[in-house]
Design a protein around this motif. Structure first.
Motif, PDB file in Angstrom:
ATOM      1  N   ARG A  79       0.823  -1.218   0.000  1.00  0.00           N
ATOM      2  CA  ARG A  79       0.000   0.000   0.000  1.00  0.00           C
ATOM      3  C   ARG A  79       0.856   1.268   0.000  1.00  0.00           C
ATOM      4  NH1 ARG A  79      -4.210   0.725   4.320  1.00  0.00           N
ATOM      5  NH2 ARG A  79      -5.057   2.175   2.787  1.00  0.00           N
ATOM      6  N   TRP A  80       1.801   1.346  -0.936  1.00  0.00           N
ATOM      7  CA  TRP A  80       2.556   2.580  -1.092  1.00  0.00           C
ATOM      8  C   TRP A  80       1.592   3.728  -1.382  1.00  0.00           C
ATOM      9  CZ3 TRP A  80       7.374   1.550  -4.702  1.00  0.00           C
ATOM     10  CH2 TRP A  80       8.196   0.585  -4.093  1.00  0.00           C
ATOM     11  N   PRO A  81       1.837   4.913  -0.861  1.00  0.00           N
ATOM     12  CA  PRO A  81       1.008   6.069  -1.231  1.00  0.00           C
ATOM     13  C   PRO A  81       1.101   6.326  -2.740  1.00  0.00           C
ATOM     14  CG  PRO A  81       2.379   6.570   0.676  1.00  0.00           C
ATOM     15  CD  PRO A  81       2.862   5.256   0.146  1.00  0.00           C
ATOM     16  N   VAL A  82      -0.041   6.530  -3.373  1.00  0.00           N
ATOM     17  CA  VAL A  82      -0.074   6.856  -4.804  1.00  0.00           C
ATOM     18  C   VAL A  82      -0.089   8.377  -4.923  1.00  0.00           C
ATOM     19  CG1 VAL A  82      -1.329   6.627  -6.976  1.00  0.00           C
ATOM     20  CG2 VAL A  82      -1.322   4.736  -5.327  1.00  0.00           C
ATOM     21  N   VAL A  83       0.965   8.940  -5.514  1.00  0.00           N
ATOM     22  CA  VAL A  83       1.137  10.391  -5.568  1.00  0.00           C
ATOM     23  C   VAL A  83       1.232  10.842  -7.023  1.00  0.00           C
ATOM     24  CG1 VAL A  83       2.603  12.335  -4.935  1.00  0.00           C
ATOM     25  CG2 VAL A  83       2.289  10.431  -3.332  1.00  0.00           C
ATOM     26  N   ALA A  84       0.262  11.641  -7.448  1.00  0.00           N
ATOM     27  CA  ALA A  84       0.318  12.226  -8.788  1.00  0.00           C
ATOM     28  C   ALA A  84       1.350  13.348  -8.793  1.00  0.00           C
ATOM     29  CB  ALA A  84      -1.047  12.759  -9.190  1.00  0.00           C
TER      30      ALA A  84
ATOM     31  N   ASN B 173      -7.543   6.582  -8.400  1.00  0.00           N
ATOM     32  CA  ASN B 173      -7.463   7.136  -7.051  1.00  0.00           C
ATOM     33  C   ASN B 173      -6.030   7.534  -6.710  1.00  0.00           C
ATOM     34  OD1 ASN B 173     -10.160   6.509  -6.836  1.00  0.00           O
ATOM     35  ND2 ASN B 173      -9.956   5.379  -4.925  1.00  0.00           N
ATOM     36  N   VAL B 174      -5.872   8.693  -6.075  1.00  0.00           N
ATOM     37  CA  VAL B 174      -4.556   9.121  -5.598  1.00  0.00           C
ATOM     38  C   VAL B 174      -4.659   9.528  -4.133  1.00  0.00           C
ATOM     39  CG1 VAL B 174      -3.707   9.876  -7.855  1.00  0.00           C
ATOM     40  CG2 VAL B 174      -4.935  11.493  -6.397  1.00  0.00           C
ATOM     41  N   ASP B 175      -3.516   9.473  -3.450  1.00  0.00           N
ATOM     42  CA  ASP B 175      -3.453   9.887  -2.049  1.00  0.00           C
ATOM     43  C   ASP B 175      -2.985  11.324  -1.892  1.00  0.00           C
ATOM     44  OD1 ASP B 175      -4.143   7.352  -0.681  1.00  0.00           O
ATOM     45  OD2 ASP B 175      -2.335   6.616  -1.667  1.00  0.00           O
ATOM     46  N   ALA B 176      -2.314  11.865  -2.910  1.00  0.00           N
ATOM     47  CA  ALA B 176      -1.811  13.237  -2.851  1.00  0.00           C
ATOM     48  C   ALA B 176      -1.456  13.685  -4.262  1.00  0.00           C
ATOM     49  CB  ALA B 176      -0.594  13.338  -1.934  1.00  0.00           C
ATOM     50  N   VAL B 177      -1.312  15.006  -4.421  1.00  0.00           N
ATOM     51  CA  VAL B 177      -0.908  15.591  -5.705  1.00  0.00           C
ATOM     52  C   VAL B 177       0.263  16.529  -5.448  1.00  0.00           C
ATOM     53  CG1 VAL B 177      -1.603  17.027  -7.663  1.00  0.00           C
ATOM     54  CG2 VAL B 177      -3.275  15.489  -6.593  1.00  0.00           C
ATOM     55  N   VAL B 178       1.323  16.402  -6.263  1.00  0.00           N
ATOM     56  CA  VAL B 178       2.483  17.287  -6.181  1.00  0.00           C
ATOM     57  C   VAL B 178       2.588  18.073  -7.483  1.00  0.00           C
ATOM     58  CG1 VAL B 178       4.995  17.443  -5.998  1.00  0.00           C
ATOM     59  CG2 VAL B 178       3.747  15.778  -4.611  1.00  0.00           C
ATOM     60  N   ASN B 179       2.576  19.385  -7.379  1.00  0.00           N
ATOM     61  CA  ASN B 179       2.714  20.263  -8.539  1.00  0.00           C
ATOM     62  C   ASN B 179       4.166  20.725  -8.617  1.00  0.00           C
ATOM     63  OD1 ASN B 179       2.744  22.366 -10.368  1.00  0.00           O
ATOM     64  ND2 ASN B 179       1.026  23.462  -9.493  1.00  0.00           N
ATOM     65  N   THR B 180       4.918  20.236  -9.614  1.00  0.00           N
ATOM     66  CA  THR B 180       6.322  20.643  -9.779  1.00  0.00           C
ATOM     67  C   THR B 180       6.464  21.798 -10.770  1.00  0.00           C
ATOM     68  OG1 THR B 180       6.858  19.141 -11.611  1.00  0.00           O
ATOM     69  CG2 THR B 180       7.023  18.251  -9.374  1.00  0.00           C
ATOM     70  N   ILE B 181       5.345  22.366 -11.194  1.00  0.00           N
ATOM     71  CA  ILE B 181       5.367  23.432 -12.192  1.00  0.00           C
ATOM     72  C   ILE B 181       5.236  24.798 -11.529  1.00  0.00           C
ATOM     73  CG2 ILE B 181       4.204  24.364 -14.243  1.00  0.00           C
ATOM     74  CD1 ILE B 181       3.240  21.486 -14.786  1.00  0.00           C
ATOM     75  N   GLY B 182       4.488  24.859 -10.412  1.00  0.00           N
ATOM     76  CA  GLY B 182       4.164  26.142  -9.811  1.00  0.00           C
ATOM     77  C   GLY B 182       3.007  26.775 -10.554  1.00  0.00           C
TER      78      GLY B 182
END
Length: 588
Positions: free
Chosen positions: A204-209, A283-292
């Motif tokens: 169950r690794w966190p799924v992070v977009a 389904n995702v657990d979190a979202v990371v925006n690397t663009i700003g």
């Protein structure tokens, strides 16, 4: 600029720069402006086609073209810019079927230029430069050395090397000499990933977009592969790397990502159904925006920061997972960042504007490599981001009855009955209502006193016991929530440099300050309410000149103050801290 025949520019968003350039380039015959401030893009002019309609025969898009854009955009206002970029990509082919008079031929030349530019990569940019030389400079050019073996060399305009506008990728599948291969949908990517790393699903690794800038993917910047590998190999995070153009970030988040919360809320009628949600969304657990940049509009929306924040709020609230902003610096190298801090404009567009949408835990991932177009990823920054990601996800998975909270109230000036006070806030009643609400939600808050004022009195009594030393060796106090930290333990918790900095200001040895110290023990006052620890923030330790602690650049908190927060983190292992009715001095 006065001797220029053709102006080409991209990624100019600073208001003053855009206004200056708009005036300075007004006499240039051909002006091609892409992915910049809308005010500057309006100065685009190619022959009789003009975006602003200030000269030439055209005045913006012809009616037939506007209809095409409308069809590509759909009904959502916030998708207008993304639909516009779709038209930029497909326009040259569509315009073949319109009558070739008026501004149409010049519009097609403008669109063809952008098609090459938007395609990205060395081959496309080389074709673009030769196309511009031919169309606007009258040069005789050849594209033969840029064509694949199977390409039609007799074509008047060579084909754009197609790379998806939106897609997913993984470094383990990377082609040797060109970008790709790419996955079309998140569902397809996860189906492949299940065969690639089955343990990610078993454990169950966190799924992070991870939202990536398409131009960086096309340019094959190395930080992308490094980031994905760090997440997988070191932190057991399942990355979902989605590359986008920038203006379509909200569409990717809204239509390609979902969550258990969103599905359940829609089924219960708490949220309206998203009619554009893809059947291939995951389904995702979190979202990371690397663009700003803002979620809605991306770089094109940065001149109007906050204008679409309500739309972003609606999208993120519906998804209801943590949304992080972790962009690398795009116009600053790491040395400059280290020595001078982040430049003002970057701080705004890369980090502050996403925070208006609801982004949290800003972490700059790296910066430019000096004298290079590549981006350097800093491992300690990736570790910081990954740890924050995992903590947020684990907190959500943790049952409410097991979650631990520390509540810190203000007590300054000390000794005059100021404990639990704040400007324009009734702290006792507000804190009591918080604990009641937590109890109703399933948190363990113990048995609450009948009266909010009694709760504050108990907290103040615990603080007095630490201040007077009466909590030292007092089992009754310890059972109620008092604690202590041995200086040897504190030294083990602190990095060596931090310990030395504290000792330089407060005397050799962490017990030498004398503030709430008995022998080698640093005393902490507190009261337990189930899994909630309530305490008064320690005194600043500088009678008569408390602001020195906040504003003197090389000043440090005293040892007991440091022990207070380290105890919360290391010993209590609180999942969260609430500074109630006060400034947390960490912000200074």
């Amino acid at each position: 600029l006065k001797e220029t025949d053709v102006l080409f520019c991209s990624l100019i968003f600073d208001f003053d720069q855009a206004e200056w350039l708009k005036q300075a380039c007004a006499e240039i015959e051909v002006r091609l402006v892409f992915e910049s401030a809308l005010e500057l893009m309006s100065s685009t002019q190619v022959g009789s086609f003009s975006m602003g309609g200030s000269s030439g025969g055209g005045s913006g898009m012809p009616p037939a073209v506007r209809s095409m854009i409308s069809m590509l955009t759909g009904q959502r206002e916030e998708d207008r810019i993304a639909g516009y970029t779709k038209f930029l990509k497909t326009g040259p082919q569509l315009l073949k079927y319109l009558p070739q008079f008026g501004p149409i031929p010049d519009l097609r030349r403008w669109l063809q230029t952008y098609a090459f530019w938007g395609g990205g990569g060395n081959s496309n940019v080389s074709k673009m430069l030769r196309y511009m030389a031919k169309e606007f400079g009258g040069f005789d050019v050849s594209y033969d050395d840029l064509l694949d073996v199977e390409a039609d060399s007799s074509a008047e305009v060579p084909e754009v090397v197609e790379i998806p506008q939106v897609g997913l990728l993984h470094p383990s599948l990377k082609y040797a000499f060109k970008p790709g291969p790419f996955f079309q949908t998140p569902k397809e990517y996860l189906e492949w990933y299940r065969t690639y790393r089955p343990e990610a699903f078993e454990q169950r690794w966190p799924v992070v977009a991870v939202l990536l800038y398409r131009k960086h993917v096309v340019s094959e910047l190395s930080y992308i592969w490094q980031l994905v590998n760090y997440f997988e190999e070191k932190h057991q995070i399942l990355p979902l790397p989605i590359f986008i153009q920038g203006v379509d970030a909200h569409i990717a988040v809204r239509d390609l990502l979902t969550s258990d919360y969103e599905r359940e809320a829609v089924a219960a009628g708490l949220h309206p159904e998203n009619r554009t949600l893809s059947p291939n969304a995951v389904n995702v657990d979190a979202v990371v925006n690397t663009i700003g940049f803002p979620l809605v509009g991306g770089p094109a929306g940065s001149m109007e920061g906050g204008r679409n924040s309500e739309i972003a709020k609606e999208i993120l609230s519906s998804l209801n997972v943590p949304y992080f902003v972790a962009a690398p610096l795009l116009i600053q190298d790491v040395t400059s960042w280290t020595e001078q801090g982040i430049g003002g404009l970057q701080g705004v567009v890369l980090y502050a504007l996403p925070e208006l949408d609801g982004a949290i835990d800003t972490v700059p991932l790296g910066g430019l490599v000096k004298n290079s177009g590549d981006i350097e990823l800093l491992p300690d920054r990736v570790d910081r981001l990954a740890e924050r990601l995992k903590r947020w996800v684990m907190l959500r998975r943790k049952p409410k009855k097991d979650r631990k909270l520390a509540v810190v109230v203000y007590g300054y000036p000390p000794g005059i009955g100021a404990t639990g006070t704040a400007a324009l806030l009734n702290v006792p009643r507000s804190l009591y209502k918080l604990l009641e609400a937590m109890r109703e939600e399933g948190y363990d808050v113990g048995e609450l006193p009948q009266d909010p004022e009694e709760l504050i009195k108990q907290i103040a009594a615990g603080d007095f016991a630490a201040d007077s030393g009466s909590s030292y060796g007092n089992d009754e106090e310890r059972q109620q929530g008092a604690a202590s930290v041995d200086v040897q333990q504190l030294a083990e918790w602190l990095p060596r440099a931090s310990q030395e900095a504290v000792e330089r200001k407060w005397g050799s040895g962490l017990a030498s300050s004398g503030i709430r110290t008995m022998g080698s023990e640093l005393l902490l006052g507190g009261r337990k309410q189930g899994n909630v620890w309530l305490a008064v923030q320690p005194p600043l330790g500088i009678p008569g000149d408390p602001m020195r602690l906040l504003f003197e650049r090389d000043m440090t908190p005293h040892p007991q103050y440091v022990a207070f927060y380290k105890y919360i983190e290391q010993e209590l292992q609180a999942d969260a801290i609430v500074h109630f009715g006060m400034h947390g001095t960490a912000e200074w």
